[in-house]
Design a protein around this motif. Structure first.
Motif, PDB file in Angstrom:
ATOM      1  N   LEU A 282     -15.755 -12.319 -42.098  1.00 51.35           N
ATOM      2  CA  LEU A 282     -16.409 -11.939 -40.852  1.00 51.35           C
ATOM      3  C   LEU A 282     -17.770 -12.602 -40.645  1.00 51.35           C
ATOM      4  O   LEU A 282     -18.049 -13.100 -39.547  1.00 51.35           O
ATOM      5  N   PRO A 283     -18.686 -12.641 -41.652  1.00 47.84           N
ATOM      6  CA  PRO A 283     -19.967 -13.319 -41.414  1.00 47.84           C
ATOM      7  C   PRO A 283     -19.792 -14.777 -41.006  1.00 47.84           C
ATOM      8  O   PRO A 283     -20.530 -15.293 -40.152  1.00 47.84           O
ATOM      9  N   TRP A 284     -18.807 -15.449 -41.580  1.00 45.54           N
ATOM     10  CA  TRP A 284     -18.578 -16.860 -41.252  1.00 45.54           C
ATOM     11  C   TRP A 284     -17.922 -17.010 -39.867  1.00 45.54           C
ATOM     12  O   TRP A 284     -18.177 -17.977 -39.160  1.00 45.54           O
ATOM     13  N   ILE A 285     -17.095 -16.039 -39.501  1.00 50.09           N
ATOM     14  CA  ILE A 285     -16.533 -16.060 -38.136  1.00 50.09           C
ATOM     15  C   ILE A 285     -17.647 -15.897 -37.109  1.00 50.09           C
ATOM     16  O   ILE A 285     -17.673 -16.589 -36.080  1.00 50.09           O
ATOM     17  N   HIS A 286     -18.595 -14.979 -37.396  1.00 50.72           N
ATOM     18  CA  HIS A 286     -19.739 -14.808 -36.512  1.00 50.72           C
ATOM     19  C   HIS A 286     -20.526 -16.123 -36.379  1.00 50.72           C
ATOM     20  O   HIS A 286     -20.953 -16.494 -35.264  1.00 50.72           O
ATOM     21  N   LEU A 287     -20.714 -16.814 -37.507  1.00 49.46           N
ATOM     22  CA  LEU A 287     -21.461 -18.064 -37.474  1.00 49.46           C
ATOM     23  C   LEU A 287     -20.721 -19.142 -36.676  1.00 49.46           C
ATOM     24  O   LEU A 287     -21.334 -19.902 -35.917  1.00 49.46           O
ATOM     25  N   TYR A 288     -19.388 -19.222 -36.884  1.00 56.03           N
ATOM     26  CA  TYR A 288     -18.606 -20.195 -36.117  1.00 56.03           C
ATOM     27  C   TYR A 288     -18.687 -19.890 -34.622  1.00 56.03           C
ATOM     28  O   TYR A 288     -18.950 -20.777 -33.795  1.00 56.03           O
ATOM     29  N   ALA A 289     -18.432 -18.642 -34.246  1.00 57.29           N
ATOM     30  CA  ALA A 289     -18.463 -18.264 -32.827  1.00 57.29           C
ATOM     31  C   ALA A 289     -19.868 -18.432 -32.249  1.00 57.29           C
ATOM     32  O   ALA A 289     -20.034 -18.893 -31.115  1.00 57.29           O
ATOM     33  N   GLY A 290     -20.896 -18.065 -33.031  1.00 60.32           N
ATOM     34  CA  GLY A 290     -22.268 -18.219 -32.563  1.00 60.32           C
ATOM     35  C   GLY A 290     -22.636 -19.674 -32.359  1.00 60.32           C
ATOM     36  O   GLY A 290     -23.351 -20.018 -31.398  1.00 60.32           O
ATOM     37  N   THR A 291     -22.156 -20.555 -33.235  1.00 59.84           N
ATOM     38  CA  THR A 291     -22.424 -21.991 -33.080  1.00 59.84           C
ATOM     39  C   THR A 291     -21.776 -22.524 -31.811  1.00 59.84           C
ATOM     40  O   THR A 291     -22.382 -23.320 -31.077  1.00 59.84           O
ATOM     41  N   LEU A 292     -20.552 -22.093 -31.543  1.00 59.82           N
ATOM     42  CA  LEU A 292     -19.891 -22.501 -30.303  1.00 59.82           C
ATOM     43  C   LEU A 292     -20.663 -22.001 -29.083  1.00 59.82           C
ATOM     44  O   LEU A 292     -20.809 -22.711 -28.085  1.00 59.82           O
ATOM     45  N   LEU A 293     -21.176 -20.761 -29.174  1.00 59.88           N
ATOM     46  CA  LEU A 293     -21.920 -20.194 -28.060  1.00 59.88           C
ATOM     47  C   LEU A 293     -23.218 -20.955 -27.824  1.00 59.88           C
ATOM     48  O   LEU A 293     -23.535 -21.331 -26.676  1.00 59.88           O
ATOM     49  N   VAL A 294     -23.978 -21.210 -28.887  1.00 55.79           N
ATOM     50  CA  VAL A 294     -25.308 -21.796 -28.753  1.00 55.79           C
ATOM     51  C   VAL A 294     -25.256 -23.291 -28.455  1.00 55.79           C
ATOM     52  O   VAL A 294     -26.047 -23.805 -27.653  1.00 55.79           O
ATOM     53  N   LEU A 295     -24.341 -24.003 -29.087  1.00 50.00           N
ATOM     54  CA  LEU A 295     -24.333 -25.458 -28.982  1.00 50.00           C
ATOM     55  C   LEU A 295     -23.309 -26.022 -27.993  1.00 50.00           C
ATOM     56  O   LEU A 295     -23.357 -27.203 -27.667  1.00 50.00           O
ATOM     57  N   VAL A 296     -22.370 -25.186 -27.526  1.00 52.35           N
ATOM     58  CA  VAL A 296     -21.353 -25.700 -26.610  1.00 52.35           C
ATOM     59  C   VAL A 296     -21.300 -24.889 -25.315  1.00 52.35           C
ATOM     60  O   VAL A 296     -21.511 -25.417 -24.217  1.00 52.35           O
ATOM     61  N   ILE A 297     -21.015 -23.590 -25.437  1.00 56.02           N
ATOM     62  CA  ILE A 297     -20.744 -22.800 -24.236  1.00 56.02           C
ATOM     63  C   ILE A 297     -21.955 -22.731 -23.318  1.00 56.02           C
ATOM     64  O   ILE A 297     -21.864 -23.065 -22.117  1.00 56.02           O
TER      65      ILE A 297
END
Length: 477
Positions: A282-297
Motif C-alpha cells: 500500500l505505501p508504494w501504491i500511494h507513491l506510484y499514484a501520487g507520482t502520477l498525480l503530481v507529475l502527470v495528471i
C-alpha cells in the motif's frame, strides 16, 4: 466574445458582401440594423484593423438584432444561415477517446507476478519520460510566434470551393464569390486553427485520464487481494535501486507528505526468484499514484487549460484582424453622408439607368447614402482633351472603367494620372477612386477569371495612390 458570437457576425458579413443586390437582405433592413445598434459609432471614428472593443460590440449588437428582427420573416435567409457553418469535431468521439485513454491506463497497471507488486514492472518511468517530452513540446508550441499554417490556409481554400458549389444561391457578388464562399473564406481558416488548438487540449486531458486510469487500476487490483511489494533487476543493485526510487518518488512524497520507506528496499530485493522480506504494497501504491498525480495528471490538466485559453486568445486576435475596417465603414456610411456631390467620370461605357444605379450604390457605400452623383461621360480617344480642359468642381471624384476591358498603361493608367494631377492641383482634400464596372460580366465570368482581371487592373494602376472598388449586379441589367 465566444466562437458562436463570431460565427454569427461572420454569417451576416458574408450575406451582406455576397448579396450585393439585397435579394436576401434589403438595403432598408441593413440600414435599420445599423441605425438601431451603432450607439453613436460613425465611419469617421472607426479604428483601423484590428477592430477595437467598440467596433466588435457594435458588430455583435447588430448581428443579434438582425437575428431577432429579420430571420423569422425570410425563409430563404433562414436556409442560408442554417448552412453557413464550419466543420467541428464530434463530442461523441471526444468522449470515446477519453474513455479509451482511461481504459488503456487501467490495463497498463499490471502488478507483476501472482500476489507480488513488482515496483519495476509498472511502466511508470516510461509514462513520466513520455509526458515530460510531450509537455515540453507543448509549451514551446503554445508560446512560439503566432503564424498561420500553410496547410490550414490550403484546407480553408478547399472548403471554400466546396461550400461555393452547393446549390440554392444563384449568381456572383462583385468579388465573384457567393455568400457560401465568402463565409468559408472568412471562417474556415480560423475554425481549423481553433479546432487544432482545442484538439491539443483534448489530448492533454486524454493523457491525464490515462494516468488516472493507471492509478485507479493500482487500487482496484489491491482491493480484493493482498499484494506484497518487491523489486528485481538485472541492471540495478540495492544501492542503485535506493537512489533510483528516491529520485522517482521524492516529488510525490514531498508534495503529498507520503512516507518513502527506502530502507525497506534491500530486503525487498528478489533474487533467485525469492525476496528476503516483501514489504506491504500500500505505501508504494500511494507513491506510484501520487507520482502520477503530481507529475502527470495535474500538469496535463494545467496544460489543457493553458491551451484552451491560448486558443481563445489567438482566435480572438485573428478574428479581429479579418479586414473589418472597410466593412464597418461601408456599413456605417449607409446611414451617413450629407448632400455631397461626387463627380463620376465614366470612361468608354454607356451609362444606362441600370448602370448608373449600380455605380451610384457603390459611390454611396463609399461616401455615404446621402451623397449625390454627377455623371460625366468620356468617350474612347477623348482622354487627353478632357484632362487638358477639365476643371473639377468637387473634391471627390470616381472614375468608372469597364472591368472586361484589358487595361493599357498608355490609355487607362495615363488617364488616371492626368485626372489625379488636375484634381490635386485645384481641390483641397481631393480624393480619387477607380470603380471597375462588372455589371455585364459578373454572372457570366468565373470567380477565377474575375479575380484575374481585377488583379490585372490593380497591377496597372499600382503606384498611382488610387483606391479601387468593384461594382456589379447579378443577373445582368
Amino acid at each position: 466574445m465566444d466562437w458562436n458570437d463570431w460565427q454569427s457576425i461572420l454569417r451576416w458579413r458574408a450575406i451582406e458582401e455576397g448579396d450585393t443586390d439585397g435579394a436576401l437582405l434589403s438595403e432598408e433592413r441593413r440600414a435599420e440594423a445599423t441605425a438601431r445598434t451603432r450607439a453613436g459609432l460613425s465611419a469617421e471614428n472607426v479604428s483601423k484593423d484590428p477592430a477595437g472593443a467598440r467596433e466588435t460590440s457594435f458588430l455583435l449588437r447588430r448581428a443579434r438584432w438582425l437575428e431577432q428582427e429579420v430571420v423569422g420573416c425570410n425563409g430563404s435567409l433562414v436556409r442560408i444561415i442554417e448552412r453557413l457553418s464550419v466543420a467541428s469535431g464530434s463530442k461523441t468521439w471526444i468522449w470515446l477517446g477519453w474513455a479509451a485513454a482511461a481504459v488503456i491506463g487501467y490495463a497498463l497497471a499490471g502488478f507483476g507476478q501472482d500476489v507480488e507488486f513488482n515496483l519495476l514492472a509498472l511502466p511508470l518511468v516510461g509514462l513520466l519520460a513520455w509526458n515530460l517530452v510531450i509537455m515540453l513540446i507543448s509549451l514551446v508550441m503554445e508560446f512560439q510566434k503566432e503564424s498561420s499554417s500553410a496547410w490550414l490556409e490550403w484546407l480553408a481554400g478547399k472548403l471554400a470551393r466546396q461550400n461555393g458549389e452547393r446549390g440554392g444561391f444563384e449568381g456572383d457578388p462583385p468579388t465573384g464569390l457567393t455568400v457560401d464562399q465568402r463565409f468559408a473564406l472568412l471562417a474556415n481558416a480560423p475554425a481549423m486553427e481553433r479546432w487544432q488548438r482545442r484538439f491539443r487540449a483534448w489530448l492533454h486531458i486524454a493523457a491525464a485520464l490515462l494516468a488516472l486510469g493507471s492509478a485507479v487500476g493500482l487500487y482496484a487490483r489491491g482491493w480484493s487481494k493482498e499484494y506484497r511489494a518487491v523489486w528485481e533487476s538485472t541492471l540495478l543493485n540495492e544501492t542503485q535501486a535506493q537512489s533510483f526510487f528516491g529520485g522517482l518518488f521524492t516529488p510525490a512524497s514531498s508534495v503529498l507528505r507520503l512516507p518513502l520507506p527506502l530502507d525497506q528496499l534491500p530486503a525487498m530485493h528478489r533474487t533467485g526468484g525469492v525476496a528476503k522480506t516483501p514489504a506491504p504494497a500500500l505505501p508504494w501504491i500511494h507513491l506510484y499514484a501520487g507520482t502520477l498525480l503530481v507529475l502527470v495528471i495535474l500538469p496535463r490538466l494545467l496544460l489543457a487549460g493553458l491551451t484552451a485559453w491560448r486558443a481563445h486568445q489567438v482566435i480572438n486576435r485573428r478574428m479581429l484582424s479579418l479586414g473589418w475596417n472597410s466593412y464597418l465603414v461601408r456599413t456605417l456610411r449607409r446611414i451617413e453622408g450629407g448632400q455631397e456631390i461626387i463627380t463620376v467620370l465614366v470612361h468608354g461605357t454607356d451609362a444606362t439607368p441600370g448602370h448608373r444605379e449600380v455605380w451610384s450604390r457603390g459611390v454611396r457605400e463609399r461616401f455615404g447614402q446621402m451623397s449625390q452623383c454627377e455623371f460625366v461621360s468620356i468617350h474612347l480617344g477623348d482622354e487627353d482633351d478632357f484632362a487638358a480642359s477639365w476643371k473639377p468642381s468637387h473634391p471627390r471624384v470616381v472614375m468608372v472603367f469597364n472591368l472586361a476591358t484589358t487595361p493599357e498603361a498608355e490609355v487607362q493608367r495615363r488617364f488616371v494620372l492626368d485626372v489625379k494631377q488636375s484634381l490635386m492641383s485645384s481641390q483641397r482634400a481631393a480624393e480619387l477612386l477607380v470603380l471597375l464596372d462588372a455589371t455585364s460580366i459578373g454572372n457570366r465570368w468565373s470567380p477565377e477569371k474575375l479575380a484575374s482581371r481585377e488583379k490585372l487592373w490593380a497591377d496597372m494602376i499600382q503606384g498611382s495612390g488610387v483606391e479601387i472598388i468593384v461594382a456589379a449586379r447579378r443577373g445582368g441589367i
